[in-house]
Scaffold this active site. Structure first.
Site, PDB file in Angstrom:
ATOM      1  N   HIS A 215       0.790  -1.236   0.000  1.00 40.13           N
ATOM      2  CA  HIS A 215       0.000   0.000   0.000  1.00 40.13           C
ATOM      3  C   HIS A 215       0.815   1.275   0.000  1.00 40.13           C
ATOM      4  O   HIS A 215       0.269   2.356  -0.110  1.00 40.13           O
ATOM      5  CB  HIS A 215      -0.954   0.032   1.202  1.00 40.13           C
TER       6      HIS A 215
HETATM    7  C1  UD1 Z   1      -2.080   5.391   6.100  1.00 35.76           C
HETATM    8  C2  UD1 Z   1      -0.773   5.803   6.780  1.00 35.76           C
HETATM    9  C3  UD1 Z   1       0.232   4.665   6.684  1.00 35.76           C
HETATM   10  C4  UD1 Z   1      -0.341   3.359   7.206  1.00 35.76           C
HETATM   11  C5  UD1 Z   1      -1.645   3.072   6.454  1.00 35.76           C
HETATM   12  C6  UD1 Z   1      -2.291   1.787   6.928  1.00 35.76           C
HETATM   13  C7  UD1 Z   1      -0.216   8.212   6.684  1.00 35.76           C
HETATM   14  C8  UD1 Z   1       0.664   9.209   6.044  1.00 35.76           C
HETATM   15  N1  UD1 Z   1      -0.177   6.966   6.146  1.00 35.76           N
HETATM   16  O1  UD1 Z   1      -1.790   5.222   4.717  1.00 35.76           O
HETATM   17  O2  UD1 Z   1       1.375   4.993   7.449  1.00 35.76           O
HETATM   18  O3  UD1 Z   1       0.592   2.322   6.997  1.00 35.76           O
HETATM   19  O4  UD1 Z   1      -2.553   4.164   6.659  1.00 35.76           O
HETATM   20  O5  UD1 Z   1      -3.361   1.459   6.080  1.00 35.76           O
HETATM   21  O6  UD1 Z   1      -0.918   8.538   7.618  1.00 35.76           O
HETATM   22  N2  UD1 Z   1      -8.983   5.033   1.623  1.00 35.76           N
HETATM   23  C9  UD1 Z   1     -10.244   4.497   1.529  1.00 35.76           C
HETATM   24  N3  UD1 Z   1     -10.866   4.124   2.680  1.00 35.76           N
HETATM   25  C10 UD1 Z   1     -10.299   4.257   3.891  1.00 35.76           C
HETATM   26  C11 UD1 Z   1      -9.009   4.824   3.971  1.00 35.76           C
HETATM   27  C12 UD1 Z   1      -8.361   5.199   2.839  1.00 35.76           C
HETATM   28  O7  UD1 Z   1     -10.791   4.341   0.463  1.00 35.76           O
HETATM   29  O8  UD1 Z   1     -10.937   3.876   4.901  1.00 35.76           O
HETATM   30  C13 UD1 Z   1      -8.282   5.411   0.383  1.00 35.76           C
HETATM   31  C14 UD1 Z   1      -8.536   6.824  -0.020  1.00 35.76           C
HETATM   32  O9  UD1 Z   1      -8.636   6.888  -1.401  1.00 35.76           O
HETATM   33  C15 UD1 Z   1      -7.267   7.557   0.400  1.00 35.76           C
HETATM   34  C16 UD1 Z   1      -6.211   6.478   0.257  1.00 35.76           C
HETATM   35  O10 UD1 Z   1      -6.885   5.253   0.553  1.00 35.76           O
HETATM   36  O11 UD1 Z   1      -6.994   8.675  -0.361  1.00 35.76           O
HETATM   37  C17 UD1 Z   1      -5.073   6.664   1.193  1.00 35.76           C
HETATM   38  O12 UD1 Z   1      -5.551   6.771   2.532  1.00 35.76           O
HETATM   39  P1  UD1 Z   1      -4.699   7.518   3.666  1.00 35.76           P
HETATM   40  O13 UD1 Z   1      -5.300   7.310   4.981  1.00 35.76           O
HETATM   41  O14 UD1 Z   1      -4.398   8.891   3.240  1.00 35.76           O
HETATM   42  O15 UD1 Z   1      -3.303   6.776   3.626  1.00 35.76           O
HETATM   43  P2  UD1 Z   1      -2.959   5.236   3.639  1.00 35.76           P
HETATM   44  O16 UD1 Z   1      -2.359   4.902   2.322  1.00 35.76           O
HETATM   45  O17 UD1 Z   1      -4.096   4.393   4.115  1.00 35.76           O
END
Ligand code: UD1
Length: 402
Positions: A215
């Site tokens: 991820h």
């Molecule tokens: C975040 C953390 C990372 C951790 C990971 C675990 C930061 C900078 N990164 O990364 O350290 O390892 O979580 O999963 O805080 N999205 C959904 N549904 C959700 C959550 C996210 O669809 O419930 C999608 C969205 O399109 C979003 C993307 O995933 O833009 C990224 O989500 P985000 O929480 O920004 O970062 P992660 O990649 O999950």
């Protein structure tokens, strides 16, 4: 509603936001509840992760219960997400006036919460302090360094974390080597995990399949994702692969390689709950990942872990445990069978204090920490003119309106 400060109970407020935060905080919540005559606990969920499979299932399975406050920040750029947590958390902290704000891990919610708290003059305690990848292109590394810099209490879970914190000028007295709360959760849930019989339910034989999670932006947001997808397709012809796909990765794969989902031998799943995921890992021949926490869970379980990163902030999983850093080199996925065999041939150990009792040690330290009122009084004596704007607005010491 008026919430009364109950005698001299310490009020601990924990801030969680993403999937890996829940298992780090769950055992601390239980340990605080067991000492309910000394502590009051408040849980804030920022909503950085909001899908049911990324959030609610963890609260349910781990028995954390319903958070007292939900900030519902959702996705966004780093600045927007961090800013939204800060803006929405500030009034909560002003109303709750905790003695300690507890933040786990290294995600955007961790940094945002610690900045808000410290600027309100509240003591921050960081769970998982001192980890360093020394790679400042990782958002998590920025979050770790900044959070540690403003935390009053630093809870560490590996020996090198202390060295990093001392090198950054932190006081020895602030550093507490307590062990690993994520492993506490694993120890506590072990029977339920084993009872699931997860490999069989997925049509897999114990010890014969690979679990994959990917991820991180460095891997999934650019051209390397296509290399990884090709290699997974090739490897799935040799060993079954089960791949619970993070939403970020699923969205990118839909563009880069929409047919991967049909590859024979490769099961692409929606994100799965904690118990099922750990059960799949425990029965696997190995794991291929770019996650941080999974490097620790596999080390505890003695399952080989191939990490698709150039560095790790968790080197003890490599020096003592079952982790092997492959580099950010997804073409190497094709060599997984030989790499797993090489790790299996190594001896490995569980790091010290990864024993299921870290949360109790944390609560022992919190029980001896200064209360908010003591900190305020000390600051007022030592810096009478610097206090303007540094403290929460005065409220009656016996009650706080929320
Ligand atoms: C975040 C953390 C990372 C951790 C990971 C675990 C930061 C900078 N990164 O990364 O350290 O390892 O979580 O999963 O805080 N999205 C959904 N549904 C959700 C959550 C996210 O669809 O419930 C999608 C969205 O399109 C979003 C993307 O995933 O833009 C990224 O989500 P985000 O929480 O920004 O970062 P992660 O990649 O999950």
């Amino acid at each position: 509603m008026i919430r009364t400060r109950m005698g001299d109970k310490r009020k601990i407020l924990s801030v969680v936001g993403t999937r890996p935060n829940f298992m780090k905080v769950a055992p601390i919540v239980s340990a605080l509840e067991r000492r309910g005559e000394e502590f009051e606990h408040v849980l804030v969920h920022t909503g950085q992760h909001y899908d049911a499979g990324m959030s609610e299932i963890f609260l349910d399975e781990l028995g954390v219960g319903e958070p007292e406050h939900r900030l519902n920040v959702g996705s966004g750029t780093h600045a927007r997400q961090t800013a939204a947590v800060m803006e929405r958390l500030e009034p909560v902290l002003l109303a709750e006036r905790p003695d300690v704000v507890l933040v786990p891990g290294d995600v955007n919610s961790t940094l945002a919460a610690s900045l808000v708290a410290v600027k309100l003059g509240l003591a921050v305690a960081h769970v998982e302090a001192g980890l360093r990848s020394f790679d400042r292109t990782m958002p998590e590394e920025i979050n770790r360094v900044m959070t540690d810099a403003v935390s009053e209490t630093l809870f560490t879970h590996s020996p090198e974390a202390r060295e990093h914190l001392l090198a950054e000028g932190r006081d020895e007295q602030q550093i507490h080597y307590v062990g690993n709360t994520m492993i506490d959760t694993l120890v506590r849930m072990r029977e339920r995990i084993d009872a699931l019989n997860a490999p069989a339910r997925h049509g897999l034989k114990v010890g014969e399949y690979l679990v994959v999670t990917l991820h991180r932006p460095a891997l999934v947001d650019g051209p390397l994702l296509r290399v990884a997808a090709d290699a997974l397709r090739a490897l799935a012809g040799q060993m079954p692969i089960v791949f619970p796909v993070h939403p970020r990765t699923r969205a990118r794969l839909a563009v880069e390689d929409p047919t991967l989902v049909d590859a024979p031998g490769l099961a692409m799943l929606e994100p799965i709950g904690y118990l099922e995921f750990l059960a799949l890992i425990a029965g696997a021949a190995g794991v291929l990942t770019d996650s941080g926490g999974i490097q620790e869970e596999t080390t505890f379980l003695g399952v080989p872990c191939l990490t698709l990163r150039d560095n790790t902030e968790r080197p003890i999983t490599q020096s003592m445990g079952t982790n092997l850093l492959l580099g950010l080199a997804p073409a190497r996925i094709r060599d997984a069978p030989e790499l797993l065999a090489a790790v299996r041939a190594r001896s490995h150990q569980v790091p010290p204090l990864w024993d299921g009792h870290a949360a109790e040690r944390i609560v022992d330290v919190l029980a001896k920490s200064e209360t908010r009122r003591a900190i305020s009084a000390r600051r007022a004596v030592s810096a009478p003119t610097a206090a303007v704007g540094a403290q929460p607005p005065a409220a009656a010491s016996s009650s706080v309106a929320i």
